[in-house]
Design a protein around this motif. Sequence first.
Motif, mmCIF file in Angstrom:
data_model
loop_
_atom_site.group_PDB
_atom_site.id
_atom_site.type_symbol
_atom_site.label_atom_id
_atom_site.label_comp_id
_atom_site.label_asym_id
_atom_site.label_seq_id
_atom_site.Cartn_x
_atom_site.Cartn_y
_atom_site.Cartn_z
ATOM 1 N N GLU A 155 -6.522 9.250 -2.802
ATOM 2 C CA GLU A 155 -5.357 9.756 -2.069
ATOM 3 C C GLU A 155 -4.163 8.841 -2.296
ATOM 4 N N VAL A 156 -2.986 9.438 -2.473
ATOM 5 C CA VAL A 156 -1.752 8.676 -2.664
ATOM 6 C C VAL A 156 -0.791 8.983 -1.521
ATOM 7 N N THR A 157 -0.278 7.934 -0.906
ATOM 8 C CA THR A 157 0.705 8.051 0.168
ATOM 9 C C THR A 157 2.016 7.430 -0.303
ATOM 10 N N ALA A 207 4.278 4.178 -3.884
ATOM 11 C CA ALA A 207 3.108 5.059 -3.819
ATOM 12 C C ALA A 207 1.859 4.191 -3.694
ATOM 13 N N HIS A 209 -2.238 3.922 -3.429
ATOM 14 C CA HIS A 209 -3.474 4.633 -3.789
ATOM 15 C C HIS A 209 -4.636 4.092 -2.959
ATOM 16 N N ARG A 210 -5.418 5.009 -2.406
ATOM 17 C CA ARG A 210 -6.605 4.624 -1.640
ATOM 18 C C ARG A 210 -7.844 5.257 -2.264
ATOM 19 N N TYR A 218 -1.099 0.341 -6.144
ATOM 20 C CA TYR A 218 0.203 0.817 -5.669
ATOM 21 C C TYR A 218 1.221 0.681 -6.778
ATOM 22 N N TYR A 239 -3.162 -2.464 -9.760
ATOM 23 C CA TYR A 239 -4.366 -1.713 -9.406
ATOM 24 C C TYR A 239 -5.587 -2.610 -9.577
ATOM 25 N N ALA A 244 -7.967 3.777 -9.772
ATOM 26 C CA ALA A 244 -6.642 3.684 -9.169
ATOM 27 C C ALA A 244 -5.553 3.819 -10.229
ATOM 28 N N GLY A 247 -5.400 7.460 -10.938
ATOM 29 C CA GLY A 247 -4.859 8.183 -9.795
ATOM 30 C C GLY A 247 -3.359 8.000 -9.657
ATOM 31 N N LEU A 248 -2.874 6.812 -9.913
ATOM 32 C CA LEU A 248 -1.435 6.575 -9.835
ATOM 33 C C LEU A 248 -0.697 7.273 -10.974
ATOM 34 N N PHE A 251 -0.218 10.779 -10.036
ATOM 35 C CA PHE A 251 0.927 10.890 -9.135
ATOM 36 C C PHE A 251 2.231 10.870 -9.913
#
Length: 398
Positions: A155-157, A207, A209-210, A218, A239, A244, A247-248, A251
């Motif tokens: 998940e990315v916030t 951003a 990343h979890r 991030y 990362y 990660a 995932g980034l 994003f």
Amino acid sequence: MSDHTVRTLRPDEHRAAWDLFRAALHVQPGTDEEWERASAAHQDGRVLGVFGPDLIGTARSFDSEMVVPGGKRLPLAAVTGVGVRAGRTRRGVLSALQAAQLADFAERGVALALLYASEGAIYGRYGYGIATLAKKVVVDRHRAQLRPDVPAGGEVTVLGVDEAAPQWPELYAATAMGRVAAMTRPEVYWPGYEAQVRRRAKLVQTAVHRGPDGVDGYLTYHVESGDDRAKLEVLAFHYANLDAFAGLWRFLLSVDLVDEIVLAMRPLDEPHALLFTDPRMAKTESTDDESWLRLVDVPAALAARAYGPAEPVVLEVSDRSLPANEGRYLVGPDGASRTDAEPALRLSADTLSMLYFGTWRASALAATGRVEVLDPAAPEAADVLFGTRESVWCGTFF
């Protein structure tokens, strides 16, 4: 030059040094608001000034630690803010600053010093050598497609700078210390970094990343539009694992109204191209020197790092700035120590700094005249001894 003195500046003198440094970079004096933030990035006792009789030169540093091959962390002095007043250059001011600063580092037991060089011909004379390299990567967002087997990521916030800035120290510590040459970022580092980021753009986003175990990556970025093309510039990208990393990147490719993604100063072996169905979508536009290293305490630095499986080699080191480092060192898989044995390789302090992280091979340094070879088998052995498994990268600009 004998008409000047060097001393540690008092806190009330830091602003004058800051303005002198800005002037050396052809930047006007800072405002009171800018200084309020910049002052927090000046560590007490680490700002030097040269007077003749007015302030004509300055250099500062802050305390940190750096990861060396094998995983140990050594005390590091991060050198920055080096400047000489116009009209007083090339008169020994910088040499006086360097001599005083290196002597202070040695007296305090600092093993390593690091800087980012504004000019490439200056710092070798003071024992600094290019220790890490970095590349600039550009990706066409419209044409780049991820391979189907690229990890999905977590998940990315997305956070605005006001919310993200207080979290940056924790995010960095959790994701960025796994690579050789990574350095810790003390409290004094972050005010200057935040000010620099805020100057880059009106809207800077982070951003986060979890993964299954929590935060593991991030990045910080902003978008600029111009000439009918919008460019997303990545300011930070750290990362803890490749999930990660992937995932980034998912994003980044999802950000709308962007034509090009630009990442500056990335590790040479970072596998951007392997993510895409067409690897040419990740173009390396340039490769440049990143950080310059100085071994302040050669015995401690050599003893702290791990070495590859090869026959031991005796190095004879010369160091005109810090004569205590001079001598012969037996370096092998079991470690490094002083020795009276006959040398196999002779080299200067700046060349040893280039060799230390394995970014440059001893055989290449010898072939270009930077190492004197006394044993023909020694360069190849030193290649293995000093080699590292992955590209070394600092990743912290200051």
